[in-house]
Enzyme design. Structure first.
Site, PDB file in Angstrom:
ATOM      1  N   SER A  91      -9.719  -0.266   7.360  1.00 27.69           N
ATOM      2  CA  SER A  91      -9.186  -0.157   5.994  1.00 27.69           C
ATOM      3  C   SER A  91      -8.533  -1.399   5.419  1.00 27.69           C
ATOM      4  O   SER A  91      -8.191  -1.411   4.242  1.00 27.69           O
ATOM      5  CB  SER A  91      -8.191   0.989   5.914  1.00 27.69           C
ATOM      6  OG  SER A  91      -8.890   2.188   5.810  1.00 27.69           O
ATOM      7  N   LYS A 125       0.869  -1.182   0.000  1.00 24.40           N
ATOM      8  CA  LYS A 125       0.000   0.000   0.000  1.00 24.40           C
ATOM      9  C   LYS A 125       0.903   1.229   0.000  1.00 24.40           C
ATOM     10  O   LYS A 125       1.949   1.246   0.673  1.00 24.40           O
ATOM     11  CB  LYS A 125      -0.882  -0.040   1.257  1.00 24.40           C
ATOM     12  CG  LYS A 125      -1.870   1.118   1.372  1.00 24.40           C
ATOM     13  CD  LYS A 125      -2.773   0.953   2.599  1.00 24.40           C
ATOM     14  CE  LYS A 125      -3.777   2.083   2.737  1.00 24.40           C
ATOM     15  NZ  LYS A 125      -4.682   1.893   3.892  1.00 24.40           N
ATOM     16  N   SER A 153      -9.654   2.080   3.158  1.00 24.64           N
ATOM     17  CA  SER A 153      -8.770   2.824   2.285  1.00 24.64           C
ATOM     18  C   SER A 153      -7.752   1.973   1.537  1.00 24.64           C
ATOM     19  O   SER A 153      -7.112   2.473   0.619  1.00 24.64           O
ATOM     20  CB  SER A 153      -8.017   3.879   3.103  1.00 24.64           C
ATOM     21  OG  SER A 153      -7.140   3.261   4.026  1.00 24.64           O
TER      22      SER A 153
HETATM   23  N1  GLN Z   1     -13.026   4.576   6.865  1.00 23.40           N
HETATM   24  C1  GLN Z   1     -12.284   4.960   8.044  1.00 23.40           C
HETATM   25  C2  GLN Z   1     -11.803   6.383   7.904  1.00 23.40           C
HETATM   26  O1  GLN Z   1     -12.066   6.964   6.921  1.00 23.40           O
HETATM   27  C3  GLN Z   1     -11.137   4.012   8.286  1.00 23.40           C
HETATM   28  C4  GLN Z   1      -9.965   4.245   7.409  1.00 23.40           C
HETATM   29  C5  GLN Z   1      -8.785   3.431   7.801  1.00 23.40           C
HETATM   30  O2  GLN Z   1      -8.898   2.403   8.465  1.00 23.40           O
HETATM   31  N2  GLN Z   1      -7.616   3.919   7.424  1.00 23.40           N
HETATM   32  O3  GLN Z   1     -11.187   6.927   8.747  1.00 23.40           O
END
Ligand code: GLN
Length: 495
Positions: free
Chosen positions: A176, A77, A152
């Site tokens: 994410s 990532k 994400s």
């Molecule tokens: N959807 C959550 C956020 O926007 C989690 C994102 C993540 O785990 N990086 O913060």
């Protein structure tokens, strides 16, 4: 079978038995990445460097005792810094940035012999649940081009689902890894907070950020996790846990159980609020079937209460933006990040650089975070949210007195359509099932258990399993046993 369709375990065996070379394997995956550029799963690919690394791996494979991941292709990532590739965290702010060092997990996987093919797309600074917040374009779900891949870590999940790489790293602050894994029909594990080093992982919300893996199966996740995990003196929140081989006991039944009922004695708690209103029928149906299969494998299901887990969305969306507003202050055009070309004085330089570099969701979070940390609001919001966080963690501890694992949905719905949820609050609410374990620092895993129905017949559904702190072995074991008895994880979008 084309070995690029094989999972990591099979690829590892083929490399060790010299049925294929790492160079051939990497070449095939590079070709696939090029063929599926339409998915937008990668933001950077370095085929030449990957082929060089593969040839070096082939030499080690010919020698004695090659390292555990020798010659296996994977991707990172783009939140992890890499000395030989750019790292953008999905943001214009970091376009063209190259780190002078590797993130600890990148270095460890490199030492373990893995060959990195490139960097995968992500929501900007890991803020999002659909990957639509990436500054370099959205990612498509390999199962259904109209659908989001989740976020994400949407690029990593899409890349693994489309068989562009057998495994990829991810980061999970509030879901994410688990949520995109669920929406792309692959397996993902977010370890206990502190198990994998955060050194070199571009920070979002430091008290929640955790690195993990997305792969095709629990066994494959276990293989990679074993090489990433372990204490790192360069991360002050790194846990003093010894490295272990998470694959070692996966095939065996639990102590006292037998091959027919390998999970006999395992108590799985089902939080009542997680199965209440708001869970789509098309998600609940495959979940219930998977729970029945766990029962057939010997597990005992019981209803539990996590009374305050429904407060997780409210608490998380105070705490994560608060930490983000502090972490992202380093992107000022001087220490890090894009610098505006036109400005009159220092203040305008900061303002313009940040206005140009950050996307709308990141700006929204910085504003919320700065607000809840400001004098007069700190007690009302930030401190309250911290207290709620502790209560949610206590609920989990109480629940684990009665059960060994907790099971539930990963998300209340299957993947939605690209562009379907422009309202940020609707996106935040979709995180309702992943945020509780994040706030409690617990390990969570998502594995595919079926598909939606009707128009969603090609949109995967994931089952979430949560274990007590450092219960990764238990989590992976239950998931692996379920995968031995089912074939959801073997399905490919091209079938
Ligand atoms: N959807 C959550 C956020 O926007 C989690 C994102 C993540 O785990 N990086 O913060």
């Amino acid at each position: 079978m084309n070995l690029a369709d094989a999972d990591l375990r099979q690829q590892q065996a083929a490399l060790l038995q010299r049925r294929i070379s790492s160079e051939e394997l990497v070449r095939e995956h590079v070709l696939r990445i090029e063929q599926r550029a339409d998915l937008g799963a990668f933001v950077h690919v370095d085929a030449q460097a990957a082929l060089r690394a593969a040839r070096a791996a082939d030499e080690r494979l010919a020698g004695d005792e090659p390292p555990p991941l020798c010659g296996l292709p994977l991707a990172h990532k783009d939140v992890f810094v890499t000395r030989d590739m750019p790292a953008t965290a999905g943001s214009r702010m970091l376009q063209g940035y190259r780190s002078p060092f590797d993130a600890t997990i990148v270095a460890r996987l490199r030492e373990a012999g893995a060959v990195c093919l490139g960097k995968t797309s992500m929501d900007e600074f890991a803020m999002g649940s659909s990957n639509e917040n990436c500054a370099f374009g959205a990612v498509r779900n390999p199962w259904d081009a109209a659908a989001i891949p989740g976020g994400s870590s949407g690029g990593s999940a899409a890349a693994v689902a489309a068989r562009l790489v057998p495994a990829a790293t991810g980061s999970d602050t509030g879901g994410s890894i688990r949520q995109p894994a669920a929406m792309c029909g692959v397996t993902g594990i977010k370890p206990t907070y502190g198990l994998c080093s955060r050194f070199g992982m571009i920070a979002y919300a430091s008290s929640l950020d955790q690195a993990g893996v997305i792969a095709r199966s629990a066994w494959d996740c276990a293989l990679v996790l074993g090489q990433m995990a372990g204490f790192d003196p360069r991360d002050s929140t790194s846990a003093q846990q010894p490295a272990q081989d998470y694959t070692a006991r996966l095939d065996a039944p639990l102590p006292g159980a037998d091959a027919q009922r390998p999970l006999a004695g395992l108590r799985i708690g089902l939080p009542r609020p997680w199965f209440a209103d708001g869970l789509a029928d098309e998600v609940e149906r495959p979940l219930r079937e998977a729970l029945q299969q766990l029962q057939q494998l010997g597990a005992r299901l019981l209803d539990i209460d996590l009374p305050r887990s429904q407060l997780a969305v409210a608490a998380y969306y105070i705490l994560a933006p608060a930490e983000a507003s502090s972490n992202l202050s380093r992107f000022d055009g001087v220490r890090y990040g894009h610098r505006a070309a036109q400005y009159h004085d220092l203040e305008e330089m900061y303002a313009r650089s940040r206005a140009e570099g950050f996307g709308p969701e990141v700006k929204r979070r910085i504003l919320i975070g700065t607000y809840v940390l400001s004098h007069g609001y700190y007690d009302a919001y930030y401190l309250q949210a911290q207290k709620v966080r502790r209560l949610i963690a206590q609920d989990f501890l109480a629940a684990f007195a009665d059960c060994d694992l907790i099971a539930g949905p990963v998300a209340p719905t299957v993947a939605w359509n690209l562009g379907e949820l422009p309202d940020p609050l609707a996106n935040y609410l979709a995180d309702v099932h992943t945020l509780p374990a994040s706030l409690a620092g617990l390990p969570g895993l998502s594995l595919p258990v079926g598909f939606g129905s009707g128009a969603h017949a090609r949109r995967p559904v994931g089952l979430q399993l949560v274990a007590p702190h450092f219960g990764e072995q238990r989590l992976l074991h239950a998931a692996h046993q379920l995968q031995r008895a089912t074939d959801w994880h073997l399905r490919a979008p091209t079938d």
